[in-house]
Write a protein that holds these residues in place. Structure first.
Motif, PDB file in Angstrom:
ATOM      1  N   GLU A 116       0.836  -1.205   0.000  1.00 30.17           N
ATOM      2  CA  GLU A 116       0.000   0.000   0.000  1.00 30.17           C
ATOM      3  C   GLU A 116       0.863   1.244   0.000  1.00 30.17           C
ATOM      4  O   GLU A 116       0.652   2.165  -0.776  1.00 30.17           O
ATOM      5  CB  GLU A 116      -0.863   0.038   1.271  1.00 30.17           C
ATOM      6  CG  GLU A 116      -2.082  -0.847   1.250  1.00 30.17           C
ATOM      7  CD  GLU A 116      -2.730  -0.825   2.633  1.00 30.17           C
ATOM      8  OE1 GLU A 116      -3.484   0.111   2.908  1.00 30.17           O
ATOM      9  OE2 GLU A 116      -2.449  -1.738   3.429  1.00 30.17           O
ATOM     10  N   TRP A 117       1.857   1.243   0.912  1.00 27.42           N
ATOM     11  CA  TRP A 117       2.650   2.458   1.034  1.00 27.42           C
ATOM     12  C   TRP A 117       3.446   2.715  -0.242  1.00 27.42           C
ATOM     13  O   TRP A 117       3.503   3.829  -0.741  1.00 27.42           O
ATOM     14  CB  TRP A 117       3.578   2.382   2.262  1.00 27.42           C
ATOM     15  CG  TRP A 117       4.188   3.717   2.485  1.00 27.42           C
ATOM     16  CD1 TRP A 117       3.549   4.828   2.944  1.00 27.42           C
ATOM     17  CD2 TRP A 117       5.517   4.123   2.187  1.00 27.42           C
ATOM     18  NE1 TRP A 117       4.402   5.896   2.962  1.00 27.42           N
ATOM     19  CE2 TRP A 117       5.622   5.490   2.506  1.00 27.42           C
ATOM     20  CE3 TRP A 117       6.633   3.469   1.690  1.00 27.42           C
ATOM     21  CZ2 TRP A 117       6.789   6.218   2.340  1.00 27.42           C
ATOM     22  CZ3 TRP A 117       7.802   4.192   1.522  1.00 27.42           C
ATOM     23  CH2 TRP A 117       7.878   5.554   1.843  1.00 27.42           C
ATOM     24  N   PHE A 118       4.025   1.660  -0.783  1.00 27.52           N
ATOM     25  CA  PHE A 118       4.837   1.847  -1.988  1.00 27.52           C
ATOM     26  C   PHE A 118       4.000   2.198  -3.209  1.00 27.52           C
ATOM     27  O   PHE A 118       4.480   2.885  -4.106  1.00 27.52           O
ATOM     28  CB  PHE A 118       5.714   0.623  -2.239  1.00 27.52           C
ATOM     29  CG  PHE A 118       6.949   0.653  -1.404  1.00 27.52           C
ATOM     30  CD1 PHE A 118       7.939   1.588  -1.656  1.00 27.52           C
ATOM     31  CD2 PHE A 118       7.113  -0.204  -0.344  1.00 27.52           C
ATOM     32  CE1 PHE A 118       9.075   1.664  -0.875  1.00 27.52           C
ATOM     33  CE2 PHE A 118       8.242  -0.151   0.455  1.00 27.52           C
ATOM     34  CZ  PHE A 118       9.227   0.794   0.187  1.00 27.52           C
ATOM     35  N   SER A 119       2.759   1.724  -3.220  1.00 25.64           N
ATOM     36  CA  SER A 119       1.942   2.073  -4.391  1.00 25.64           C
ATOM     37  C   SER A 119       1.720   3.587  -4.450  1.00 25.64           C
ATOM     38  O   SER A 119       1.624   4.166  -5.521  1.00 25.64           O
ATOM     39  CB  SER A 119       0.616   1.302  -4.403  1.00 25.64           C
ATOM     40  OG  SER A 119      -0.228   1.847  -3.430  1.00 25.64           O
ATOM     41  N   GLU A 120       1.717   4.253  -3.279  1.00 27.82           N
ATOM     42  CA  GLU A 120       1.607   5.726  -3.265  1.00 27.82           C
ATOM     43  C   GLU A 120       2.793   6.365  -3.973  1.00 27.82           C
ATOM     44  O   GLU A 120       2.699   7.467  -4.496  1.00 27.82           O
ATOM     45  CB  GLU A 120       1.605   6.247  -1.817  1.00 27.82           C
ATOM     46  CG  GLU A 120       0.281   6.155  -1.128  1.00 27.82           C
ATOM     47  CD  GLU A 120       0.333   6.821   0.248  1.00 27.82           C
ATOM     48  OE1 GLU A 120       1.123   7.756   0.469  1.00 27.82           O
ATOM     49  OE2 GLU A 120      -0.434   6.376   1.115  1.00 27.82           O
ATOM     50  N   ALA A 121       3.942   5.676  -3.930  1.00 30.41           N
ATOM     51  CA  ALA A 121       5.140   6.221  -4.582  1.00 30.41           C
ATOM     52  C   ALA A 121       5.309   5.632  -5.981  1.00 30.41           C
ATOM     53  O   ALA A 121       6.363   5.792  -6.607  1.00 30.41           O
ATOM     54  CB  ALA A 121       6.362   5.926  -3.718  1.00 30.41           C
ATOM     55  N   GLY A 122       4.283   4.938  -6.455  1.00 29.26           N
ATOM     56  CA  GLY A 122       4.334   4.369  -7.816  1.00 29.26           C
ATOM     57  C   GLY A 122       5.200   3.133  -7.919  1.00 29.26           C
ATOM     58  O   GLY A 122       5.621   2.745  -9.012  1.00 29.26           O
ATOM     59  N   ILE A 123       5.491   2.505  -6.768  1.00 26.93           N
ATOM     60  CA  ILE A 123       6.353   1.308  -6.811  1.00 26.93           C
ATOM     61  C   ILE A 123       5.472   0.066  -6.669  1.00 26.93           C
ATOM     62  O   ILE A 123       4.720  -0.069  -5.699  1.00 26.93           O
ATOM     63  CB  ILE A 123       7.391   1.341  -5.660  1.00 26.93           C
ATOM     64  CG1 ILE A 123       8.295   2.561  -5.811  1.00 26.93           C
ATOM     65  CG2 ILE A 123       8.230   0.057  -5.633  1.00 26.93           C
ATOM     66  CD1 ILE A 123       9.090   2.907  -4.566  1.00 26.93           C
ATOM     67  N   ILE A 124       5.573  -0.826  -7.640  1.00 29.84           N
ATOM     68  CA  ILE A 124       4.799  -2.071  -7.575  1.00 29.84           C
ATOM     69  C   ILE A 124       5.660  -3.117  -6.880  1.00 29.84           C
ATOM     70  O   ILE A 124       6.852  -3.249  -7.176  1.00 29.84           O
ATOM     71  CB  ILE A 124       4.447  -2.563  -9.003  1.00 29.84           C
ATOM     72  CG1 ILE A 124       3.716  -1.459  -9.768  1.00 29.84           C
ATOM     73  CG2 ILE A 124       3.619  -3.846  -8.968  1.00 29.84           C
ATOM     74  CD1 ILE A 124       3.661  -1.698 -11.263  1.00 29.84           C
ATOM     75  N   CYS A 125       5.044  -3.846  -5.927  1.00 30.64           N
ATOM     76  CA  CYS A 125       5.813  -4.864  -5.186  1.00 30.64           C
ATOM     77  C   CYS A 125       5.394  -6.259  -5.635  1.00 30.64           C
ATOM     78  O   CYS A 125       4.209  -6.508  -5.857  1.00 30.64           O
ATOM     79  CB  CYS A 125       5.547  -4.747  -3.690  1.00 30.64           C
ATOM     80  SG  CYS A 125       5.979  -3.161  -3.002  1.00 30.64           S
ATOM     81  N   ILE A 126       6.358  -7.145  -5.723  1.00 32.02           N
ATOM     82  CA  ILE A 126       6.041  -8.556  -5.989  1.00 32.02           C
ATOM     83  C   ILE A 126       6.804  -9.424  -4.985  1.00 32.02           C
ATOM     84  O   ILE A 126       7.866  -9.031  -4.514  1.00 32.02           O
ATOM     85  CB  ILE A 126       6.385  -9.007  -7.428  1.00 32.02           C
ATOM     86  CG1 ILE A 126       7.812  -8.570  -7.805  1.00 32.02           C
ATOM     87  CG2 ILE A 126       5.391  -8.506  -8.454  1.00 32.02           C
ATOM     88  CD1 ILE A 126       8.366  -9.337  -8.973  1.00 32.02           C
ATOM     89  N   ALA A 127       6.232 -10.593  -4.691  1.00 33.88           N
ATOM     90  CA  ALA A 127       6.879 -11.465  -3.698  1.00 33.88           C
ATOM     91  C   ALA A 127       7.381 -12.736  -4.372  1.00 33.88           C
ATOM     92  O   ALA A 127       6.769 -13.217  -5.335  1.00 33.88           O
ATOM     93  CB  ALA A 127       5.883 -11.816  -2.603  1.00 33.88           C
ATOM     94  N   ASP A 128       8.498 -13.265  -3.880  1.00 33.21           N
ATOM     95  CA  ASP A 128       8.957 -14.556  -4.401  1.00 33.21           C
ATOM     96  C   ASP A 128       8.306 -15.681  -3.589  1.00 33.21           C
ATOM     97  O   ASP A 128       7.503 -15.417  -2.686  1.00 33.21           O
ATOM     98  CB  ASP A 128      10.498 -14.644  -4.419  1.00 33.21           C
ATOM     99  CG  ASP A 128      11.122 -14.683  -3.022  1.00 33.21           C
ATOM    100  OD1 ASP A 128      10.376 -14.855  -2.038  1.00 33.21           O
ATOM    101  OD2 ASP A 128      12.356 -14.552  -2.919  1.00 33.21           O
ATOM    102  N   GLU A 129       8.669 -16.927  -3.887  1.00 31.36           N
ATOM    103  CA  GLU A 129       7.967 -18.055  -3.251  1.00 31.36           C
ATOM    104  C   GLU A 129       8.206 -18.108  -1.739  1.00 31.36           C
ATOM    105  O   GLU A 129       7.414 -18.681  -0.999  1.00 31.36           O
ATOM    106  CB  GLU A 129       8.282 -19.395  -3.951  1.00 31.36           C
ATOM    107  CG  GLU A 129       9.710 -19.828  -4.112  1.00 31.36           C
ATOM    108  CD  GLU A 129      10.559 -18.955  -5.047  1.00 31.36           C
ATOM    109  OE1 GLU A 129      11.789 -19.044  -4.903  1.00 31.36           O
ATOM    110  OE2 GLU A 129      10.033 -18.200  -5.893  1.00 31.36           O
ATOM    111  N   GLN A 130       9.299 -17.478  -1.262  1.00 32.80           N
ATOM    112  CA  GLN A 130       9.531 -17.466   0.195  1.00 32.80           C
ATOM    113  C   GLN A 130       8.890 -16.258   0.878  1.00 32.80           C
ATOM    114  O   GLN A 130       9.118 -16.010   2.058  1.00 32.80           O
ATOM    115  CB  GLN A 130      11.022 -17.437   0.490  1.00 32.80           C
ATOM    116  CG  GLN A 130      11.635 -18.810   0.622  1.00 32.80           C
ATOM    117  CD  GLN A 130      12.766 -19.005  -0.360  1.00 32.80           C
ATOM    118  OE1 GLN A 130      13.386 -18.056  -0.817  1.00 32.80           O
ATOM    119  NE2 GLN A 130      13.022 -20.239  -0.714  1.00 32.80           N
ATOM    120  N   GLY A 131       8.145 -15.479   0.104  1.00 38.03           N
ATOM    121  CA  GLY A 131       7.467 -14.313   0.685  1.00 38.03           C
ATOM    122  C   GLY A 131       8.295 -13.037   0.658  1.00 38.03           C
ATOM    123  O   GLY A 131       7.831 -11.983   1.087  1.00 38.03           O
TER     124      GLY A 131
END
Ligand SMILES: Cc1cc2nc3c(=O)[nH]c(=O)nc-3n(C[C@H](O)[C@H](O)[C@H](O)COP(=O)(O)OP(=O)(O)OC[C@H]3O[C@@H](n4cnc5c(N)ncnc54)[C@H](O)[C@@H]3O)c2cc1C
Length: 410
Positions: free
Chosen positions: A81-96
């Motif tokens: 949520e916080w990073f989306s405000e800065a236009g950063i998309i987050c993705i997680a790997d299989e270990q989280g």
């Protein structure tokens, strides 16, 4: 110069605190004082340049120290949520482990700097804070080279001792101690653990997949599965990094016990050894574990367990030797003599403890001074936990600092 809020330190927590302070109270002037020539240098090195910025599985067991990190993390917006405000998309790997979609720490820093600009936060680089002192309107901040700035509120986000070449050598902790603020015992964390050089002779460069148990006084304290890497005098790898904080509590009573064949039972290993002995009876002891371990580890295990010339034939091996080898493979033990240098540590355990701060992350001794990030006594495991703490504590300190100023100026 006079301003409203000074943020000391332009790292992960300071940048977040500055953005959040401005978002909460846009009329306030917010200035980041950073000793280096630019902000966010450490962010660029995180996650091997990819910035492992959080983890999907955040739990209290992943944090250590007197400050209850999870309490602030649970009360803050998620990293996504916080990073989306800065236009950063987050993705997680299989270990989280969460990363930016760009796979680039530089893109995270660039986006955060844009966010600071959008909010109108001022960056003052090359300003090393050497002292803070209360004055009539709030505080006077003096730089190491004698410049003076006054402000109404301070957010201290100056980090700990890890990687001093990135601006963090504990200066602000020393300044605060000089003002009567106490700090908890400080130890390198998320770092290799040192062992006696003789005990790892011949293993330099070896990597082994194993289960590592940290124990002290006959009790297992923590267990992890992963890859251990050997140097001439230390054990490293993520699972060891996650145990480094234990040295602070247990010191040289700490031991690392490695199960070097976690997928095999003792009887599996024994059966394997008997087959090999039958097949290679004419070969030298050197070759006994060839096929099971990499060359140096195979020789090390046989040599240090049997303590015989490695040129002797395998045929001379006894049932007792086999039992001893099986036991050693399942429990190869190293006594810890210390942690690595600050230069090789990724984080700091210790710092300003829970007793010195309020629930709002305000100093109990100095009203109007807030603290966040690694300067506080909490450290996370490897895997995005430390950056998550930096963002969440930065959000908390930034918001509460701005709210208190807003209340005062009403
Ligand atoms: C090589 C490396 C890799 C890492 N990788 C990860 C990872 O992938 N995931 C993760 O979760 N964590 C990682 N970490 C840990 C994480 O980077 C830190 O815990 C986090 O950056 C701490 O944020 P902070 O804002 O508290 O302090 P810092 O980021 O250390 O920032 C403190 C800032 O304050 C400035 N400063 C210090 N003293 C003064 C002063 N007196 N005056 C003015 N400025 C001052 C410093 O120059 C610095 O810019 C890594 C750490 C290292 C070293």
């Amino acid at each position: 110069m006079h301003t409203d809020i000074i943020v000391i330190g332009g790292g992960a927590s300071g940048i977040t605190a500055a953005c959040e302070a401005k978002k909460t109270f846009p009329q306030a002037e917010v200035v980041i004082c950073e000793r280096l020539d630019r902000i966010g240098k450490k962010i660029l090195s995180t996650g091997n340049g990819k910035c492992n910025l959080s983890n999907k599985f955040l739990e209290s067991k992943n944090y250590h120290g007197s400050v209850n990190a999870m309490r602030y993390i649970a009360a803050s917006p998620s990293a996504e949520e916080w990073f989306s405000e800065a236009g950063i998309i987050c993705i997680a790997d299989e270990q989280g482990r969460m990363y930016p979609y760009s796979g680039s720490a530089a893109s995270v820093l660039n986006a955060l700097r844009l966010r600071l600009k959008e909010h109108g936060v001022v960056e003052m680089c090359g300003f090393e804070v050497g002292d803070i002192a209360p004055d009539r309107n709030g505080y006077t901040i003096t730089s190491a080279d004698g410049r003076v700035v006054s402000c109404r509120r301070i957010i201290i986000a100056a980090g700990g001792y890890a990687t001093p070449n990135m601006g963090t050598d504990g200066t602000m902790i020393r300044v605060l101690r000089g003002k009567g603020i106490t700090s908890e015992k400080i130890v390198p964390a998320v770092a290799p653990l040192r062992v006696d050089a003789e005990s790892v002779k011949g293993l330099k460069g070896v990597r082994a997949k194993c289960i590592v148990k940290a124990s002290a006084d006959g009790k297992v304290i923590r267990e992890e599965k992963g890859e251990v890497q050997f140097t001439e005098n230390s054990l490293s790898g993520i699972c060891v990094f996650n145990m480094a904080y234990l040295f602070g509590e247990y010191g040289e009573r700490l031991k690392l016990d490695l199960d070097l064949a976690p997928d095999m039972s003792e009887s599996d290993i024994e059966a394997y050894l008997y087959t090999i002995i039958a097949q290679r009876s004419d070969c030298e002891l050197n070759e006994l574990l060839t096929g099971m371990f990499s060359k140096n580890l195979a020789v090390y295990l046989v040599k240090t367990t049997l303590r015989r010339a490695m040129t002797e034939p395998i045929s001379g091996i006894s049932g007792r030797d086999i039992s001893a080898l099986v036991k050693r493979i399942k429990n190869c033990s190293f006594s810890v003599t210390g942690t690595s240098s600050w230069q090789n540590a990724q984080a700091t355990l210790g710092g300003i403890g829970a007793d010195e701060i309020t629930d709002e992350l305000e100093s109990r001794r100095f009203k109007g001074v807030y603290l966040c990030g690694e300067i506080l006594d909490t450290v996370g495991d490897c895997g995005g936990y430390n950056l998550q703490w930096a963002w969440s504590s930065g959000l908390t300190a930034g918001r509460n600092c701005a709210l208190s100023l807003k209340g005062e100026l009403k």
